[in-house]
Write a protein that holds these residues in place. Structure first.
Motif, PDB file in Angstrom:
ATOM      1  N   SER A   1       6.076   4.376  -8.564  1.00 27.27           N
ATOM      2  CA  SER A   1       6.223   4.220  -7.120  1.00 27.27           C
ATOM      3  C   SER A   1       5.705   5.439  -6.397  1.00 27.27           C
ATOM      4  O   SER A   1       5.021   5.344  -5.382  1.00 27.27           O
ATOM      5  CB  SER A   1       7.691   3.988  -6.780  1.00 27.27           C
ATOM      6  OG  SER A   1       7.873   3.951  -5.386  1.00 27.27           O
TER       7      SER A   1
ATOM      8  N   GLN B   1       2.346   7.045   0.287  1.00 28.91           N
ATOM      9  CA  GLN B   1       1.308   7.647   1.108  1.00 28.91           C
ATOM     10  C   GLN B   1       1.568   9.123   1.370  1.00 28.91           C
ATOM     11  O   GLN B   1       0.670   9.853   1.731  1.00 28.91           O
ATOM     12  CB  GLN B   1       1.217   6.894   2.446  1.00 28.91           C
ATOM     13  CG  GLN B   1       0.849   5.434   2.271  1.00 28.91           C
ATOM     14  CD  GLN B   1       0.857   4.687   3.584  1.00 28.91           C
ATOM     15  OE1 GLN B   1       0.494   5.230   4.608  1.00 28.91           O
ATOM     16  NE2 GLN B   1       1.258   3.438   3.553  1.00 28.91           N
TER      17      GLN B   1
ATOM     18  N   ASP C   1      10.804   0.046  -1.595  1.00 27.61           N
ATOM     19  CA  ASP C   1       9.527  -0.617  -1.298  1.00 27.61           C
ATOM     20  C   ASP C   1       9.147  -0.427   0.167  1.00 27.61           C
ATOM     21  O   ASP C   1       7.977  -0.189   0.498  1.00 27.61           O
ATOM     22  CB  ASP C   1       9.619  -2.114  -1.623  1.00 27.61           C
ATOM     23  CG  ASP C   1       9.624  -2.389  -3.111  1.00 27.61           C
ATOM     24  OD1 ASP C   1       9.203  -1.488  -3.868  1.00 27.61           O
ATOM     25  OD2 ASP C   1      10.045  -3.485  -3.514  1.00 27.61           O
ATOM     26  N   ASP C   2      10.135  -0.537   1.058  1.00 33.69           N
ATOM     27  CA  ASP C   2       9.884  -0.348   2.484  1.00 33.69           C
ATOM     28  C   ASP C   2       9.435   1.089   2.763  1.00 33.69           C
ATOM     29  O   ASP C   2       8.479   1.324   3.512  1.00 33.69           O
ATOM     30  CB  ASP C   2      11.144  -0.678   3.279  1.00 33.69           C
ATOM     31  CG  ASP C   2      10.967  -0.441   4.773  1.00 33.69           C
ATOM     32  OD1 ASP C   2       9.980  -0.947   5.339  1.00 33.69           O
ATOM     33  OD2 ASP C   2      11.806   0.246   5.374  1.00 33.69           O
TER      34      ASP C   2
ATOM     35  N   ASP D   1       7.961   3.028   0.752  1.00 34.46           N
ATOM     36  CA  ASP D   1       6.639   3.180   0.154  1.00 34.46           C
ATOM     37  C   ASP D   1       5.536   2.787   1.134  1.00 34.46           C
ATOM     38  O   ASP D   1       4.423   3.316   1.091  1.00 34.46           O
ATOM     39  CB  ASP D   1       6.575   2.312  -1.108  1.00 34.46           C
ATOM     40  CG  ASP D   1       5.303   2.524  -1.902  1.00 34.46           C
ATOM     41  OD1 ASP D   1       4.691   3.602  -1.763  1.00 34.46           O
ATOM     42  OD2 ASP D   1       4.924   1.623  -2.659  1.00 34.46           O
ATOM     43  N   ARG D   2       5.862   1.856   2.032  1.00 33.61           N
ATOM     44  CA  ARG D   2       4.850   1.370   2.975  1.00 33.61           C
ATOM     45  C   ARG D   2       4.745   2.233   4.234  1.00 33.61           C
ATOM     46  O   ARG D   2       3.848   2.029   5.047  1.00 33.61           O
ATOM     47  CB  ARG D   2       5.172  -0.083   3.372  1.00 33.61           C
ATOM     48  CG  ARG D   2       4.989  -1.090   2.237  1.00 33.61           C
ATOM     49  CD  ARG D   2       5.086  -2.510   2.748  1.00 33.61           C
ATOM     50  NE  ARG D   2       6.441  -2.836   3.174  1.00 33.61           N
ATOM     51  CZ  ARG D   2       7.375  -3.352   2.364  1.00 33.61           C
ATOM     52  NH1 ARG D   2       7.091  -3.575   1.085  1.00 33.61           N
ATOM     53  NH2 ARG D   2       8.578  -3.638   2.816  1.00 33.61           N
ATOM     54  N   ARG D   3       5.639   3.168   4.405  1.00 29.77           N
ATOM     55  CA  ARG D   3       5.621   3.989   5.608  1.00 29.77           C
ATOM     56  C   ARG D   3       4.614   5.132   5.478  1.00 29.77           C
ATOM     57  O   ARG D   3       4.270   5.550   4.375  1.00 29.77           O
ATOM     58  CB  ARG D   3       7.007   4.548   5.892  1.00 29.77           C
ATOM     59  CG  ARG D   3       8.050   3.447   6.065  1.00 29.77           C
ATOM     60  CD  ARG D   3       9.374   4.001   6.516  1.00 29.77           C
ATOM     61  NE  ARG D   3      10.422   2.980   6.453  1.00 29.77           N
ATOM     62  CZ  ARG D   3      11.652   3.152   6.881  1.00 29.77           C
ATOM     63  NH1 ARG D   3      12.008   4.302   7.431  1.00 29.77           N
ATOM     64  NH2 ARG D   3      12.539   2.176   6.780  1.00 29.77           N
ATOM     65  N   SER D   4       4.188   5.640   6.600  1.00 25.37           N
ATOM     66  CA  SER D   4       3.217   6.729   6.628  1.00 25.37           C
ATOM     67  C   SER D   4       3.712   7.816   7.576  1.00 25.37           C
ATOM     68  O   SER D   4       3.316   7.863   8.744  1.00 25.37           O
ATOM     69  CB  SER D   4       1.843   6.212   7.079  1.00 25.37           C
ATOM     70  OG  SER D   4       0.886   7.249   7.060  1.00 25.37           O
TER      71      SER D   4
END
Length: 415
Positions: A18, A23, A339-340, A342-345
């Protein structure tokens, strides 16, 4: 403790994979072959037990597992067993060191404590010790570190620092004490505000704040981590709050602390043991006082500690059937939150800090839920039901903390 290692082993590869996709991941894979330069190292451990601080030690070893997979053994000179909080902190430290170095996954770690620990405060120094083993450096005498660690190397606040510094003063032999950034000023067990540097000065010591394991490693070993292992994140658009300046009244971390305090206070109604409930209630009051003083970082650390105390107070009311069924829900919710995240920047250091804090809490929830599942499915002894219910209660507490942090808005530490 091989059974604990086997139960948690599946978690670390998940985190490593993960982390590769995050990012904001810090980069790793520095070693030529991912093997350790050293084989054994001893580091000092500061922690608080109730109203008393303790200076202990931890012996860390690392060796090739010859393709046998990642394993962690935790040993101690005490018959009462290893606390789940310490287990989780140790695995998080191994995860952080693995992500930062690219150490081989087929490594067998052993962590030997000379006392019983029930705290996340040894997580940061454990990570520094593993890094020192990997790079073949020595931990300098006279330097101690207290702080929790995230899977990506940030050092987060812990409670009981005033008592820990007092213990170091009494024990002697320490020149510098490293504490999490923003925690030079804390409240002691009596609710009094303490400047840790002034307290340390009574024993001829100094206190230095550190924000991540890179800074702690540099002080403890006298060497810098490779830039590729720990690149500097972008600065925030405005100065971060410090102990010398009050954060804004709507400080997002203070809001998260308030959410944790409110949820834990509601849960405390289920506690049956008045003495345990009173201790948890006192911890909640200290966290509330810190939040009222505007010390958001310390308030959040105290709130999470208080929430764990509440979890321990209500654990006896969890039935074995509930302990067997609820871990799957907690595990799935923690995985969904990871998972959420992981999608943040994250665009600033403030945002990055909040995401890392949320990832740490979610990781702890996942690990504790897996441990509870293992104990419920395959009891090791007559105490397994009690251990499983305790792990479930702590997993729920960690998940609530992660969710409170995950809801923070961007610009103050969130999405």
């Amino acid at each position: 403790m091989r059974r604990i290692a086997a139960a948690a082993a599946a978690l670390v590869p998940l985190l490593v994979l993960s982390g590769c996709g995050l990012q904001f991941s810090l980069g790793f894979g520095i070693g030529s072959d991912g093997r350790f330069e050293g084989s054994e190292i001893t580091v000092p451990v500061l922690y608080a037990s109730g109203k008393k601080g303790v200076l202990a030690s931890q012996r860390i070893t690392a060796a090739s597992a010859d393709g046998g997979g990642l394993s962690v053994d935790i040993t101690e000179n005490d018959v009462s067993g290893v606390d789940p909080v310490t287990q989780s902190a140790t695995w998080t430290a191994v995860t952080a060191a693995t992500l930062l170095t690219g150490a081989r996954p087929d490594t067998a770690y052993t962590f030997g404590f000379d006392t019983r620990l029930a705290t996340p405060a040894a997580g940061a120094v454990t990570a520094v010790g593993v890094l020192a083993l990997y790079y073949g450096t020595e931990v300098q005498s006279g330097v101690a570190l207290s702080g929790a660690v995230t899977p990506f190397g940030a050092i987060r606040p812990v409670s009981g620092l005033a008592e820990q510094v007092a213990a170091a003063v009494d024990a002697g032999g320490i020149d510098t004490i490293l504490v999490p950034a923003g925690q030079r000023t804390v409240r002691n067990a009596q609710g009094e505000t303490v400047d840790l540097d002034q307290l340390a000065a009574t024993g001829g010591m100094t206190v230095t704040e550190v924000a991540d394991v890179a800074g702690a490693y540099a002080v403890m070993t006298g060497e810098e981590l490779p830039e590729a292992a720990f690149p500097t994140p972008p600065p925030s658009p405005s100065p971060l709050a410090t102990v010398d300046g009050d954060p804004a009244p709507d400080d997002p971390l203070g809001v998260a602390a308030g959410d944790v305090i409110e949820t834990a206070s509601s849960a405390l109604d289920a506690a049956a043991d008045p003495a345990v409930a009173d201790a948890a209630r006192d911890a909640l009051e200290r966290a509330s006082a810190l939040r009222s003083d505007g010390v958001a970082g310390a308030a959040f650390a105290a709130a999470t500690t208080a929430a764990d105390r509440v979890a321990l107070a209500v654990a006896p009311q969890i039935s074995p059937d509930e302990a067997g069924a609820d871990p799957a829900r907690v595990r799935d919710a923690a995985a969904a939150l990871l998972d959420d995240l992981d999608r943040r920047s994250p665009e600033t250091l403030d945002d990055l800090d909040a995401v890392l804090r949320a990832a740490t809490a979610a990781t702890e929830a996942f690990a504790l839920a897996r441990y509870a599942e293992d104990m419920s499915a395959d009891p090791a002894d007559d105490d397994s039901d009690s251990v499983a219910t305790t792990a479930v209660a702590l997993a729920r507490s960690a998940l609530r903390t992660a969710e409170a942090l995950g809801d923070l808005p961007a610009g103050g530490g969130g999405r």
